[in-house]
Design an enzyme around this catalytic site. Structure first.
Site, PDB file in Angstrom:
ATOM      1  N   MET A  46       5.617   3.268  -7.479  1.00 48.99           N
ATOM      2  CA  MET A  46       4.603   3.958  -6.681  1.00 48.99           C
ATOM      3  C   MET A  46       5.718   5.396  -7.668  1.00 48.99           C
ATOM      4  O   MET A  46       5.340   6.277  -7.191  1.00 48.99           O
ATOM      5  CB  MET A  46       5.032   3.676  -5.271  1.00 48.99           C
ATOM      6  CG  MET A  46       4.654   2.430  -4.752  1.00 48.99           C
ATOM      7  SD  MET A  46       4.712   2.268  -3.188  1.00 48.99           S
ATOM      8  CE  MET A  46       4.818   0.986  -2.556  1.00 48.99           C
ATOM      9  N   SER A  47       6.048   5.703  -8.265  1.00 46.80           N
ATOM     10  CA  SER A  47       6.699   6.959  -8.964  1.00 46.80           C
ATOM     11  C   SER A  47       6.862   7.224 -10.399  1.00 46.80           C
ATOM     12  O   SER A  47       6.039   6.184 -10.804  1.00 46.80           O
ATOM     13  CB  SER A  47       8.293   6.943  -8.133  1.00 46.80           C
ATOM     14  OG  SER A  47       9.089   6.699  -9.039  1.00 46.80           O
ATOM     15  N   ALA A  82      12.979   2.362  -7.413  1.00 51.37           N
ATOM     16  CA  ALA A  82      13.378   1.384  -6.502  1.00 51.37           C
ATOM     17  C   ALA A  82      12.126   0.459  -7.293  1.00 51.37           C
ATOM     18  O   ALA A  82      11.112   1.207  -7.149  1.00 51.37           O
ATOM     19  CB  ALA A  82      13.277   0.976  -5.484  1.00 51.37           C
ATOM     20  N   SER A 135      14.260   5.972  -4.233  1.00 53.27           N
ATOM     21  CA  SER A 135      14.574   5.128  -2.874  1.00 53.27           C
ATOM     22  C   SER A 135      15.619   5.032  -2.489  1.00 53.27           C
ATOM     23  O   SER A 135      15.867   3.868  -3.239  1.00 53.27           O
ATOM     24  CB  SER A 135      13.585   4.615  -2.626  1.00 53.27           C
ATOM     25  OG  SER A 135      12.268   5.548  -2.350  1.00 53.27           O
ATOM     26  N   HIS A 172       6.166  12.141  -4.075  1.00 49.30           N
ATOM     27  CA  HIS A 172       5.363  11.204  -4.518  1.00 49.30           C
ATOM     28  C   HIS A 172       4.221  11.202  -3.672  1.00 49.30           C
ATOM     29  O   HIS A 172       3.803  12.100  -2.992  1.00 49.30           O
ATOM     30  CB  HIS A 172       5.924   9.286  -3.293  1.00 49.30           C
ATOM     31  CG  HIS A 172       6.614   9.205  -3.369  1.00 49.30           C
ATOM     32  ND1 HIS A 172       8.130   9.671  -2.801  1.00 49.30           N
ATOM     33  CD2 HIS A 172       7.522   8.523  -4.508  1.00 49.30           C
ATOM     34  CE1 HIS A 172       9.408   9.194  -3.222  1.00 49.30           C
ATOM     35  NE2 HIS A 172       9.461   8.115  -4.032  1.00 49.30           N
ATOM     36  N   HIS A 183      15.264   9.338   0.916  1.00 54.09           N
ATOM     37  CA  HIS A 183      15.102  10.303   0.093  1.00 54.09           C
ATOM     38  C   HIS A 183      15.848  11.283   1.128  1.00 54.09           C
ATOM     39  O   HIS A 183      15.694  12.022   1.755  1.00 54.09           O
ATOM     40  CB  HIS A 183      14.160  10.710   0.543  1.00 54.09           C
ATOM     41  CG  HIS A 183      13.247  10.352  -0.735  1.00 54.09           C
ATOM     42  ND1 HIS A 183      13.362   9.737  -2.070  1.00 54.09           N
ATOM     43  CD2 HIS A 183      12.570   8.324  -0.940  1.00 54.09           C
ATOM     44  CE1 HIS A 183      12.834   9.154  -2.950  1.00 54.09           C
ATOM     45  NE2 HIS A 183      12.256   8.256  -2.156  1.00 54.09           N
ATOM     46  N   TYR A 223       2.011   9.315  -2.833  1.00 55.61           N
ATOM     47  CA  TYR A 223       1.649   8.357  -1.422  1.00 55.61           C
ATOM     48  C   TYR A 223       1.997   9.244  -0.297  1.00 55.61           C
ATOM     49  O   TYR A 223       1.432   9.017   0.776  1.00 55.61           O
ATOM     50  CB  TYR A 223       2.488   7.009  -1.362  1.00 55.61           C
ATOM     51  CG  TYR A 223       3.677   7.056  -1.681  1.00 55.61           C
ATOM     52  CD1 TYR A 223       3.984   7.519  -0.146  1.00 55.61           C
ATOM     53  CD2 TYR A 223       4.360   6.169  -2.386  1.00 55.61           C
ATOM     54  CE1 TYR A 223       5.957   7.007   0.066  1.00 55.61           C
ATOM     55  CE2 TYR A 223       5.888   6.092  -1.857  1.00 55.61           C
ATOM     56  CZ  TYR A 223       6.025   6.986  -1.304  1.00 55.61           C
ATOM     57  OH  TYR A 223       7.920   6.776  -0.940  1.00 55.61           O
ATOM     58  N   GLU A 224       2.424   9.983  -0.343  1.00 53.92           N
ATOM     59  CA  GLU A 224       2.925  10.505   0.721  1.00 53.92           C
ATOM     60  C   GLU A 224       2.182  11.884   0.652  1.00 53.92           C
ATOM     61  O   GLU A 224       2.074  13.079   1.612  1.00 53.92           O
ATOM     62  CB  GLU A 224       4.581  11.692   0.275  1.00 53.92           C
ATOM     63  CG  GLU A 224       5.308  11.374   0.202  1.00 53.92           C
ATOM     64  CD  GLU A 224       6.609  11.788   0.525  1.00 53.92           C
ATOM     65  OE1 GLU A 224       7.310  12.842   0.911  1.00 53.92           O
ATOM     66  OE2 GLU A 224       7.339  12.224  -1.209  1.00 53.92           O
ATOM     67  N   ASN A 247      13.274  -5.600  -5.280  1.00 58.16           N
ATOM     68  CA  ASN A 247      12.993  -7.030  -4.487  1.00 58.16           C
ATOM     69  C   ASN A 247      12.178  -7.567  -5.373  1.00 58.16           C
ATOM     70  O   ASN A 247      11.176  -6.906  -6.252  1.00 58.16           O
ATOM     71  CB  ASN A 247      11.986  -6.593  -3.447  1.00 58.16           C
ATOM     72  CG  ASN A 247      10.958  -5.625  -3.672  1.00 58.16           C
ATOM     73  OD1 ASN A 247      11.193  -4.105  -3.786  1.00 58.16           O
ATOM     74  ND2 ASN A 247       9.581  -6.033  -4.140  1.00 58.16           N
ATOM     75  N   HIS A 287      10.321  -1.555   3.775  1.00 56.25           N
ATOM     76  CA  HIS A 287      10.997  -0.565   3.293  1.00 56.25           C
ATOM     77  C   HIS A 287      12.542  -0.707   3.178  1.00 56.25           C
ATOM     78  O   HIS A 287      12.932  -0.445   2.612  1.00 56.25           O
ATOM     79  CB  HIS A 287      10.319   0.660   3.700  1.00 56.25           C
ATOM     80  CG  HIS A 287      10.950   1.690   3.191  1.00 56.25           C
ATOM     81  ND1 HIS A 287      10.847   2.407   1.976  1.00 56.25           N
ATOM     82  CD2 HIS A 287      11.546   3.305   3.596  1.00 56.25           C
ATOM     83  CE1 HIS A 287      11.313   3.360   1.451  1.00 56.25           C
ATOM     84  NE2 HIS A 287      12.023   3.860   3.046  1.00 56.25           N
TER      85      HIS A 287
HETATM   86  N1  HPA Z   1       6.142  -2.861  -5.262  1.00 53.58           N
HETATM   87  C1  HPA Z   1       6.270  -1.183  -5.423  1.00 53.58           C
HETATM   88  N2  HPA Z   1       7.072  -0.191  -5.548  1.00 53.58           N
HETATM   89  C2  HPA Z   1       8.744  -0.604  -4.540  1.00 53.58           C
HETATM   90  C3  HPA Z   1       8.888  -1.719  -4.616  1.00 53.58           C
HETATM   91  C4  HPA Z   1       7.258  -3.285  -5.261  1.00 53.58           C
HETATM   92  O1  HPA Z   1       8.077  -4.003  -4.496  1.00 53.58           O
HETATM   93  N3  HPA Z   1       9.366  -2.200  -4.417  1.00 53.58           N
HETATM   94  C5  HPA Z   1      10.381  -0.884  -4.569  1.00 53.58           C
HETATM   95  N4  HPA Z   1       9.258   0.243  -4.994  1.00 53.58           N
END
Ligand code: HPA
Length: 269
Positions: free
Chosen positions: A208-209, A108, A30, A78, A60, A80-81, A232, A244
């Site tokens: 998440m990947s 990320a 991402s 992903h 993306h 989650y998609e 973050n 995001h």
């Molecule tokens: N959690 C999950 N996925 C992420 C995060 C997070 O804090 N930051 C970027 N992708």
């Protein structure tokens, strides 16, 4: 995996212009897709590759970029998609089918380890699968004559190849930390309690990947590298709420450093 998966891989691989035989691939996470800009690679939109699903995430691009030696995926699929895990890992199989034997997965991630800060690049040394799913549940994929594409049970003991972790470190302009990446399904970010759980389990990063792709790459016997961009601090580590846009913005900030690192690593392989 679903029956017929190997045929899907073959169809997808056959739709990629022949003449490219990359040995190494990079998957960009991402906000990191800009890394392909100006590389001069041949760009193939995911939509032009047979069997590839539609891409839905902001930040993306959805391009497979090819040079003689390397492949770069700007974007990924992903869980989650709503994609089936077969689709999440399909590109890994396709890359393998066109010649790739070493893969660098980037993402990320949220920082769980309190010594991390947004903007850090962290070498993944291991992972924890908290997605509650594994792409290889179901029939072991076989070719038309019944030959399995890989072993039913396979080792994950050194998923993130130790020598390649050293190689990444040797090309870094600042010493990089190494960490354990825990994958949740998303798309909600984690709760503070989930982040504490991940920390107690030994995770340094949450995301998440990457994990399904790393599992698929190991199934295929590929050498795997992983780099997380800490965009973050994970929920509850600081008081800030997560967005995001912020993830994408921090990704952009370290893109140049990550690009230089990736190109040096590719050149050093
Ligand atoms: N959690 C999950 N996925 C992420 C995060 C997070 O804090 N930051 C970027 N992708």
């Amino acid at each position: 995996m679903k029956t017929g998966f190997a045929d899907r891989v073959a169809r997808a691989a056959a739709s990629i212009p022949s003449g490219f035989r990359p040995r190494t691939a990079v998957v960009l996470g991402s906000g990191l897709s800009g890394i392909v800009n100006g590389l001069g690679y041949e760009e193939i939109p995911f939509g032009d590759i047979a069997e590839f699903p539609k891409i839905t995430v902001q930040g993306h691009k959805g391009l497979l970029c090819l040079s003689g030696k390397n492949a770069v995926m700007a974007g990924r699929f992903h869980f989650y998609e709503g994609h089936h895990l077969d689709d999440v890992v399909l590109p890994i199989f396709v890359l393998h089918a066109i010649g790739v034997r070493t893969i660098l997965l980037t993402n990320a991630a949220g920082g769980v380890n309190r010594s991390y800060a947004p903007g850090d690049l962290v070498i993944i040394k291991d992972h924890i699968n908290l997605m509650g799913a594994n792409p290889f549940v179901g029939p072991n994929p076989t070719t038309g004559d019944g030959t399995p594409l890989g072993d039913r049970f396979f080792d994950m003991g050194t998923t993130y190849t130790p020598e390649l972790r050293k190689l990444i470190q040797s090309h870094a302009k600042r010493p990089l930390k190494e960490g354990v990446y825990a994958a949740f399904t998303g798309p909600s970010y984690e709760t503070p309690a989930e982040v504490r759980m991940a920390a107690a389990m030994g995770a340094d990063l949450v995301g998440m990947s990457t994990v399904p792709e790393a599992i698929a790459a190991r199934y295929l016997g590929m050498r795997v590298m992983g780099i997380s961009c800490v965009t973050n601090m994970a929920a509850g580590i600081t008081d800030e709420s997560l967005a995001h846009d912020e993830v994408v913005a921090v990704g952009k900030r370290v893109e140049a450093e990550l690009k230089a690192l990736i190109l040096d690593v590719l050149a050093g392989l």
